[in-house]
Design a protein around this motif. Structure first.
Motif, mmCIF file in Angstrom:
data_model
loop_
_atom_site.group_PDB
_atom_site.id
_atom_site.type_symbol
_atom_site.label_atom_id
_atom_site.label_comp_id
_atom_site.label_asym_id
_atom_site.label_seq_id
_atom_site.Cartn_x
_atom_site.Cartn_y
_atom_site.Cartn_z
ATOM 1 N N PHE A 218 11.516 12.479 3.038
ATOM 2 C CA PHE A 218 11.435 11.192 4.195
ATOM 3 C C PHE A 218 12.953 11.410 4.793
ATOM 4 O O PHE A 218 13.599 10.447 4.379
ATOM 5 N N PRO A 219 13.332 12.372 6.039
ATOM 6 C CA PRO A 219 14.586 12.505 6.312
ATOM 7 C C PRO A 219 15.438 11.340 7.022
ATOM 8 O O PRO A 219 16.182 10.910 6.989
ATOM 9 N N ARG A 220 14.261 10.129 7.137
ATOM 10 C CA ARG A 220 14.936 8.904 7.751
ATOM 11 C C ARG A 220 14.054 8.026 6.603
ATOM 12 O O ARG A 220 12.904 8.059 6.866
ATOM 13 N N PRO A 221 14.801 6.825 7.113
ATOM 14 C CA PRO A 221 13.221 5.552 6.124
ATOM 15 C C PRO A 221 12.168 5.678 7.131
ATOM 16 O O PRO A 221 11.112 5.002 6.677
ATOM 17 N N VAL A 222 12.420 5.729 8.692
ATOM 18 C CA VAL A 222 11.193 5.172 9.721
ATOM 19 C C VAL A 222 10.069 6.426 8.649
ATOM 20 O O VAL A 222 8.704 6.659 9.125
ATOM 21 N N ASP A 223 10.210 7.689 8.841
ATOM 22 C CA ASP A 223 9.012 8.922 8.129
ATOM 23 C C ASP A 223 8.808 8.090 6.916
ATOM 24 O O ASP A 223 7.498 8.504 6.566
ATOM 25 N N LEU A 224 8.944 7.256 5.658
ATOM 26 C CA LEU A 224 8.604 6.709 4.389
ATOM 27 C C LEU A 224 8.285 5.829 4.810
ATOM 28 O O LEU A 224 6.268 5.349 4.898
ATOM 29 N N SER A 225 8.890 4.785 6.128
ATOM 30 C CA SER A 225 7.542 3.805 6.222
ATOM 31 C C SER A 225 6.156 4.214 6.595
ATOM 32 O O SER A 225 5.511 3.196 6.297
ATOM 33 N N ASN A 226 6.174 5.245 8.040
ATOM 34 C CA ASN A 226 4.812 5.508 8.612
ATOM 35 C C ASN A 226 4.524 6.017 7.643
ATOM 36 O O ASN A 226 2.926 5.724 7.392
ATOM 37 N N ALA A 227 4.212 7.132 6.447
ATOM 38 C CA ALA A 227 3.703 7.111 5.796
ATOM 39 C C ALA A 227 2.963 6.316 4.647
ATOM 40 O O ALA A 227 1.653 6.199 4.799
ATOM 41 N N LEU A 228 3.943 5.174 4.602
ATOM 42 C CA LEU A 228 3.876 4.188 3.629
ATOM 43 C C LEU A 228 2.173 3.704 4.631
ATOM 44 O O LEU A 228 1.281 3.075 3.839
ATOM 45 N N ALA A 229 2.546 2.748 5.528
ATOM 46 C CA ALA A 229 1.612 2.111 6.501
ATOM 47 C C ALA A 229 0.427 2.883 6.740
ATOM 48 O O ALA A 229 -0.886 2.127 6.362
ATOM 49 N N ALA A 230 0.087 4.400 6.722
ATOM 50 C CA ALA A 230 -0.985 5.257 7.139
ATOM 51 C C ALA A 230 -1.848 5.244 5.029
ATOM 52 O O ALA A 230 -2.645 5.418 5.788
ATOM 53 N N ALA A 231 -0.989 4.745 4.187
ATOM 54 C CA ALA A 231 -1.825 4.409 2.699
ATOM 55 C C ALA A 231 -1.467 2.641 2.505
ATOM 56 O O ALA A 231 -2.614 3.146 1.841
ATOM 57 N N GLY A 232 -1.460 2.221 3.645
ATOM 58 C CA GLY A 232 -2.375 0.744 3.549
ATOM 59 C C GLY A 232 -1.026 0.001 2.920
ATOM 60 O O GLY A 232 -1.407 -0.815 2.655
ATOM 61 N N VAL A 233 0.517 0.780 2.528
ATOM 62 C CA VAL A 233 1.126 -0.291 1.904
ATOM 63 C C VAL A 233 1.932 -0.915 2.997
ATOM 64 O O VAL A 233 2.888 -0.431 3.112
ATOM 65 N N ILE A 234 1.754 -2.021 3.782
ATOM 66 C CA ILE A 234 2.802 -3.078 4.168
ATOM 67 C C ILE A 234 3.165 -3.980 3.227
ATOM 68 O O ILE A 234 3.357 -5.563 4.127
ATOM 69 N N PRO A 235 3.874 -4.559 2.815
ATOM 70 C CA PRO A 235 4.463 -5.900 2.116
ATOM 71 C C PRO A 235 4.617 -5.898 3.183
ATOM 72 O O PRO A 235 5.976 -5.217 4.227
ATOM 73 N N ILE A 236 4.928 -7.571 3.575
ATOM 74 C CA ILE A 236 5.649 -8.113 4.257
ATOM 75 C C ILE A 236 7.384 -8.191 4.226
ATOM 76 O O ILE A 236 8.813 -7.915 5.559
#
Length: 710
Positions: A218-236
């Motif tokens: 995940f070369p940028r934080p947003v790349d990991l962020s988007n992958a987590l959101a797609a898997a339903g991992v969205i902590p506040i």
């Protein structure tokens, strides 16, 4: 299945809360202090690595953080991969779980026997094993019989939350297979955190657990962020991360299509180090992760890197350096300000030592300097030889190095006290084996045990087995974060830390007495041993009543002459150290007096090593080995030196028969100002004040040693 003990032993001290730990961690780079994370927990001969017992000891010791390893077992048909996440370091199970497997017998063929890859076993199959003491091969005692030998990640986190522990937890997600699979491992690890967090309302687990992975995934934080959101991992409040980057990951990022990684943001209140854009995608990726702060994003979830870890081993890519010498660990180079400067636009002479302009563009040194430029905490793994490998009895052995030599020929040997297990459970390698010879990322040395070098490159966050010695070093110098780490634990001499030896925190163990036993037996099945007197050496039954005036126990001593200081050549002495074994010009092995030329450290005739086939080779000619023509029913046969045969008469075990008395009284080290220096806690008493003692003798790596550039 996830079970939790009915009760926990609470920590005896009020450790800093996880919120305090996180606050200190997030400002670590700006404050330029040091924090350590205990690798695999406070494991020992009594507590296996990556077990709840080891972690409980870490929590009770008020460790600022622990780091553990996450691997994925085989997923049963219809199962969810996240439920197969287990806490285990190695790719194979032999060393830690299979009593028949003997990693310290130096047998490379063991990799195919009793050493199953973890990915071929389900969680249920793994939990049918018991964690072993690596050398005795006996199961370790467990604090709670409800817990199996290998823990799932869910079990670890559930135990942590319900126990009210405060140390932060780093989850080092091990890679295997292709990067599609590796990305899923990261996401599934986060899903387990979410499961435990959801099952324990108010646990705030995403502010306590940190994902650690190679950030080429995940070369940028947003790349990991988007992958987590797609898997339903969205902590506040988002997700905590500690990405790391090694040379192979750098190459993978740089090989991505041009423009995949855009230019990173400008540091808060500052500017980029160059007047032009970064020249490589890896530098851009490091800039993205180093610039990210807690409130930086618009996407959900926010990914906050607490530190950025760069796998850097030496100063070869800094442009201005100065020679330094450690009295034990040898010569090393540190970056300094100087007249040389990078070809990047905006660079000039006399930039600060850790400015990116003092590095070669595209190098690991540049990446580490970018982390420092953004005032992000720079992390590193401090590689320290594994105490389980060279316990007291093995410190004066030479053992085979199973990494093939670059120029072919016989496998070289190494000193037992500089060895590391391979992560597939096989014995063994030493630091130089892992130096990169990739033309893009040449590594000339491994300085990672030299703490002064870490200070010179600005390391803030250490992961290591022996964090106690690191803590003491930085506290004495005023650089340890005492808010995160208010209690210091004395380095435990039972751990046999090479780092503690090098910094004189305790003494090197005494030499043991050994028997050298043949793989061959007599007709009755009796074991055969090497014997000796003042002049002759022979092989006979290991029965002290046969020759009561002679000797069948010896002492091994590593050769420390500069030319072979890191290699595994050893001398074999009689019990009183009055005679050494040498190979004569003919075919016999003989004993010579200690004062003779044959017994000097530089005398090749008395240098021996013990290879992975059980042969004891002479340095005079490594194709010649010790053997005997023992034939039943003879009582004995002369010990000889000759060519390797197909039988067992030239193969030997070196077996510890007695550990000699330890060193004499050692003067105590002065207490560390402003802190309590505590003895390692027992089950009955934790944190009693007891200043630790130091030593005079240390790792024998004088006049060079294994970390020097070649």
């Amino acid at each position: 299945m996830s079970t939790t003990p009915a009760s926990h032993s609470s920590p005896r001290l009020a450790c800093p809360s996880y919120t305090v730990q996180l606050q200190q961690l997030l400002q670590l780079g700006n404050a330029d202090k040091v924090i350590t994370a205990r690798h695999r927990g406070d494991f020992s001969a009594a507590f296996g690595e990556n077990t709840l017992e080891a972690f409980h000891r870490s929590y009770q010791n008020c460790r600022a953080a622990i780091e553990t390893d996450v691997r994925f077992a085989q997923v049963p048909s219809g199962g969810d991969q996240k439920d197969a996440a287990v806490v285990f370091h190695d790719t194979n199970i032999g060393k830690m779980l299979v009593d028949r497997y003997a990693p310290h017998f130096w047998d490379p063929s063991n990799i195919g026997r009793d050493n199953t890859p973890l990915t071929q076993l389900t969680v249920a199959q793994l939990q049918a094993y018991k964690v072993l003491n690596v050398f005795t091969r006996q199961p370790l005692g467990r604090g709670d019989p409800n817990y199996p030998g290998v823990h799932t990640l869910n079990q670890l986190l559930t135990d942590y939350v319900r126990g009210g522990y405060q140390s932060l937890i780093y989850l080092d997600i091990k890679m295997s297979g292709d990067d599609v699979a590796n990305r899923k491992y990261v996401i599934d690890t986060a899903r387990v955190i979410k499961d435990v967090d959801d099952a324990n309302p108010g646990s705030d687990l995403f502010n306590r657990v940190i994902l650690k992975y190679n950030f080429h995934l995940f070369p940028r934080p947003v790349d990991l962020s988007n992958a987590l959101a797609a898997a339903g991992v969205i902590p506040i409040l988002g997700v905590l991360a500690n990405p790391y980057l090694a040379p192979f990951g750098i190459k993978r990022i740089n090989d991505l299509p041009a423009g995949t990684v855009p230019q990173p943001p400008v540091p808060t209140g500052g500017a980029r180090p160059y007047t032009a854009d970064y020249s490589t995608q890896a530098a851009k990726a490091v800039g993205w992760w180093s610039a990210a702060v807690r409130d930086n994003g618009t996407s959900r979830p926010i990914v906050t890197p607490v530190a950025v870890e760069i796998v850097i081993k030496d100063s070869i890519n800094f442009l201005n350096v100065r020679d330094q010498t450690h009295p034990v660990l040898g010569d090393y180079l540190v970056p300094v300000s100087g007249t040389a400067f990078s070809s990047m636009p905006g660079c000039a002479a006399n930039m600060p030592a850790l400015h990116p302009c003092n590095t070669q563009p595209g190098s690991v040194a540049e990446l580490a300097a970018i982390v420092k430029w953004y005032k992000k905490a720079l992390g590193i793994f401090a590689a320290i030889p594994d105490y389980l490998f060279w316990r007291d009895e093995y410190t004066e052995f030479g053992v085979p190095n199973l990494t093939p030599p670059s120029s072919g020929g016989l496998l070289k040997t190494m000193r037992a006290d500089v060895g590391y297990y391979n992560n597939d459970s096989r014995c063994c390698y030493w630091a130089d084996d892992r130096l990169s010879n990739d033309p893009e990322f040449i590594e000339g040395a491994d300085y990672r045990m030299i703490l002064e070098w870490h200070s010179a490159i600005g390391v803030n966050l250490f992961t290591a087995d022996d964090t106690d010695s690191i803590d003491r070093f930085y506290d004495i110098r005023g650089n340890l974060d005492k808010i995160a780490m208010p209690v210091l634990i004395a380095p435990d001499r039972r751990m046999n830390s090479a780092l503690a030896w090098a910094y004189r925190y305790y003494d090197r163990p005494a030499r043991p007495s050994v028997q050298i036993r043949s793989w061959q037996t007599d007709a009755a099945g009796n074991t055969l041993c090497i014997w000796g007197n003042a002049s002759s050496a022979w092989v006979g039954r290991c029965d002290a009543s046969l020759w009561p005036a002679e000797q069948t126990t010896f002492v091994t001593r590593l050769v420390t002459a500069p030319a072979v200081a890191a290699e595994g050549w050893m001398q074999i002495w009689n019990r009183t150290m009055s005679h050494c074994l040498y190979s004569d010009s003919g075919s016999d092995a003989r004993w010579a007096a200690a004062a003779s030329s044959q017994c000097q450290q530089t005398a090749l005739a008395s240098h021996w090593d013990w290879d992975n086939g059980g042969h004891i080779r002479t340095r005079n000619n490594p194709a010649r080995v010790l053997y005997s023509d023992y034939v039943n029913p003879n009582e004995w046969e002369t010990l000889k030196v000759g060519s390797i045969s197909s039988g067992d008469n030239d193969k030997w075990f070196i077996v510890v028969s007695h550990v000699g008395p330890g060193p004499g009284p050692i003067p105590p080290l002065p207490p560390i100002p402003g802190n309590r220096l505590s003895s390692p806690p027992s089950l009955l008493a934790l944190y009693f004040k007891n200043p630790f003692t130091g030593g005079l003798r240390v790792i024998n790596r004088l006049l060079g040693g294994w970390f020097n550039p070649r």
